[in-house]
Design a protein around this motif. Structure first.
Motif, PDB file in Angstrom:
ATOM      1  N   ALA A 202       0.912  -1.523   0.049  1.00  9.91           N
ATOM      2  CA  ALA A 202       0.037  -0.124   0.053  1.00  9.91           C
ATOM      3  C   ALA A 202       1.087   1.245   0.165  1.00  9.91           C
ATOM      4  CB  ALA A 202      -0.883   0.047   1.069  1.00  9.91           C
ATOM      5  N   GLU A 203       1.657   1.364   0.958  1.00  5.58           N
ATOM      6  CA  GLU A 203       3.016   2.463   0.796  1.00  5.58           C
ATOM      7  C   GLU A 203       3.527   2.642  -0.370  1.00  5.58           C
ATOM      8  OE1 GLU A 203       7.359   3.398   2.367  1.00  5.58           O
ATOM      9  OE2 GLU A 203       6.215   1.676   3.059  1.00  5.58           O
ATOM     10  N   ALA A 214       1.180   5.186 -13.293  1.00 12.26           N
ATOM     11  CA  ALA A 214      -0.159   4.219 -12.963  1.00 12.26           C
ATOM     12  C   ALA A 214       0.209   2.955 -12.596  1.00 12.26           C
ATOM     13  CB  ALA A 214      -0.640   4.387 -14.369  1.00 12.26           C
ATOM     14  N   VAL A 215      -0.553   2.462 -11.614  1.00 16.82           N
ATOM     15  CA  VAL A 215      -0.158   1.132 -10.994  1.00 16.82           C
ATOM     16  C   VAL A 215      -1.482   0.702 -10.059  1.00 16.82           C
ATOM     17  CG1 VAL A 215       0.732   2.348  -8.672  1.00 16.82           C
ATOM     18  CG2 VAL A 215       1.651  -0.015  -9.305  1.00 16.82           C
ATOM     19  N   ASP A 223       2.282  -9.281  -2.428  1.00 19.83           N
ATOM     20  CA  ASP A 223       3.108  -8.364  -2.741  1.00 19.83           C
ATOM     21  C   ASP A 223       3.143  -7.725  -4.331  1.00 19.83           C
ATOM     22  OD1 ASP A 223       3.891  -8.069  -0.007  1.00 19.83           O
ATOM     23  OD2 ASP A 223       5.113  -9.731  -0.315  1.00 19.83           O
ATOM     24  N   ALA A 224       2.155  -8.239  -5.151  1.00 24.76           N
ATOM     25  CA  ALA A 224       2.514  -8.085  -6.438  1.00 24.76           C
ATOM     26  C   ALA A 224       1.604  -6.858  -6.716  1.00 24.76           C
ATOM     27  CB  ALA A 224       1.618  -9.052  -7.311  1.00 24.76           C
ATOM     28  N   VAL A 225       2.316  -5.807  -7.812  1.00 27.28           N
ATOM     29  CA  VAL A 225       1.659  -4.661  -8.444  1.00 27.28           C
ATOM     30  C   VAL A 225       1.758  -4.837  -9.754  1.00 27.28           C
ATOM     31  CG1 VAL A 225       1.990  -3.292  -6.378  1.00 27.28           C
ATOM     32  CG2 VAL A 225       3.877  -3.375  -8.151  1.00 27.28           C
ATOM     33  N   ARG A 226       0.819  -4.208 -10.692  1.00 31.56           N
ATOM     34  CA  ARG A 226       0.919  -4.259 -12.124  1.00 31.56           C
ATOM     35  C   ARG A 226       1.094  -2.663 -12.402  1.00 31.56           C
ATOM     36  NH1 ARG A 226      -3.076  -3.842 -16.081  1.00 31.56           N
ATOM     37  NH2 ARG A 226      -4.626  -3.836 -14.359  1.00 31.56           N
ATOM     38  N   ILE A 227       2.031  -2.557 -13.233  1.00 31.47           N
ATOM     39  CA  ILE A 227       2.066  -1.157 -13.995  1.00 31.47           C
ATOM     40  C   ILE A 227       1.039  -1.000 -15.149  1.00 31.47           C
ATOM     41  CG2 ILE A 227       3.396   0.587 -15.176  1.00 31.47           C
ATOM     42  CD1 ILE A 227       4.185  -0.198 -12.171  1.00 31.47           C
TER      43      ILE A 227
END
Length: 454
Positions: A202-203, A214-215, A223-227
């Protein structure tokens, strides 16, 4: 699926900037693929040889090369429908030109007026025997709907996969699920990252948004994020430069999660990454065990292991080492991300689907089983052996585990659902196994099994 021909076009932001120089590089790279080079190497060489390409032109080149392999079967069907049978087009250079024009027409919605500056004589590849007027016909002539039987063959044609592979997957999945899998494997993968340290997603997302990137979080992995934009500005952010992000497929992150104890954490444990490759999972495991733990990694490829060493050095991970042989008898967890067909990763390496055969899949099964048997005698009692692949085929997954348990006494399968929790397990787990389908998990298909030595 009402028509074989695509009804939407590549998004302009993803496309990059078409140009004659970018088209030339793409055609040269696809030509090298047709001559046997791996797509990654062919693209790297073409971009290296191309002079003066801007960032958006390089983006276009990379996408075009992947797309011509990804949609090869459908593009060739379109050529035949227009009267240009690929096998009768004399030169590979000519076949490449026809595929490129059809890709620009069918998947980009480009007219001949837009395509012609990219391919007209006196270039962009030589030698060639076809003239510009033939390419104009390919770009402009009415394209009828060919007659292809419904079922697996039509899906194999529409999404450009070999019949044998689609038929095998059709034995495992109902047609709507099968089509969703093939459609997902036909998409150019988004850029995914793992947030470091675990639990700070979140941080990091908030900081990236502040920096104009944009994410979005990926719900199936903690712990995954997508651009969500085409720009690669993320690599210039303070978050990236601080080492808070690591490029990693969602499935790879899930495999690392599969190495966690049923209770507690991996902190302070010794973990061995047997088939470490370039070290993506090695780095993630190092974050899991912390400074009090240790990760040892090995791989048969010296080149890839050298990349893993360099990445660990860049992040100052002093608790990662690369001894030979690996001290498996001391390890609490041994991860075996085995060599496999890569059928779950065909979105990233679309050229591989034309090189795979049913025979090669059977050979992978034998190699994977032999590898597990070899490691079984080296791990200590109580240790966890995690077997993983990026394959969609049970011959390399369930069957390997089944045959291993039949041949090697003393191991039991531990369910993975408790690791992921009820909500995620409903999406990710099939019985005791992790089975991440590309239609459900962004970035590809993966399998994992936990084998506990008694």
């Amino acid at each position: 699926m009402s028509t074989l021909w695509p009804d939407t076009f590549v998004d302009e932001a993803r496309l990059g900037r078409p140009s004659r120089r970018a088209a030339t590089a793409a055609l040269e790279a696809h030509l090298a693929v047709l001559k046997g080079d791996p797509l990654k190497a062919a693209l790297a060489n073409a971009l290296k040889d191309a002079e003066g390409l801007g960032g958006q032109e390089r983006r276009f080149t990379a996408l075009a090369v992947r797309e011509m392999s990804r949609h090869q079967r459908l593009l060739d069907l379109a050529a035949r429908t227009l009267g240009h049978v690929p096998s009768k087009i004399g030169l590979l250079e000519d076949q490449t030109l026809v595929r490129y024009v059809l890709w620009r027409r069918l998947f980009c919605g480009a007219s001949w007026a837009r395509i012609s500056p990219e391919v007209k004589l006196p270039g962009p590849v030589r030698p060639r025997t076809i003239k510009d007027d033939l390419l104009a016909q390919v770009a402009e002539s009415p394209l009828a709907e060919p007659q292809v039987p419904a079922g697996p063959e039509r899906l194999a044609t529409r999404y450009s996969f070999p019949n044998w592979l689609v038929n095998r997957l059709a034995e495992l999945h109902p047609e709507p699920v099968l089509e969703a899998i093939l459609a997902a494997l036909d998409e150019d993968p988004s850029l995914h990252f793992r947030v470091r340290p675990s639990g700070t997603r979140a941080e990091v997302v908030a900081r990236l948004v502040e920096e104009g990137v944009a994410v979005a979080p990926v719900d199936v992995a903690l712990d995954a994020v997508r651009i969500t934009e085409a720009s690669h500005r993320v690599f210039e952010t303070r978050v990236m430069k601080e080492g808070r992000l690591q490029v990693q497929d969602v499935g790879s992150q899930l495999i690392v999660e599969a190495c966690r104890p049923l209770e507690g954490s991996l902190s302070g444990r010794l973990v061995a990454d047997v088939c470490a490759g370039a070290g993506g999972k090695t780095l993630a495991l190092a974050d899991e065990v912390g400074r009090a733990g240790r990760v040892v990694a090995g791989d048969r490829s010296r080149r890839r292991l050298a990349q893993a060493r360099e990445r660990a050095k860049e992040l100052a991970l002093r608790h990662v080492s690369f001894p030979h042989p690996l001290p498996l008898e001391q390890a609490d967890v041994v991860l075996v991300d085995a060599p496999c067909s890569g059928t779950g990763s065909l979105a990233r390496e679309p050229d591989q689907k034309w090189k795979l055969t049913a025979k090669s899949v059977a050979e992978f099964h034998d190699t994977q089983l032999a590898l597990l048997e070899e490691l079984a005698g080296q791990v200590k009692p109580g240790a966890l052996l995690v077997y993983a692949t990026c394959s969609l085929l049970p011959e390399e997954n369930d069957a390997v585990v089944r045959d291993f348990l039949a041949k090697v006494p003393g191991f039991t399968v531990e369910p993975l659902a408790p690791i992921f929790g009820p909500e995620r397990a409903a999406v990710l787990c099939d019985g005791p196994f992790l089975r991440a389908l590309p239609s459900r998990v962004p970035g590809g298909g993966f399998f994992a099994a936990r084998l506990r030595k008694g």
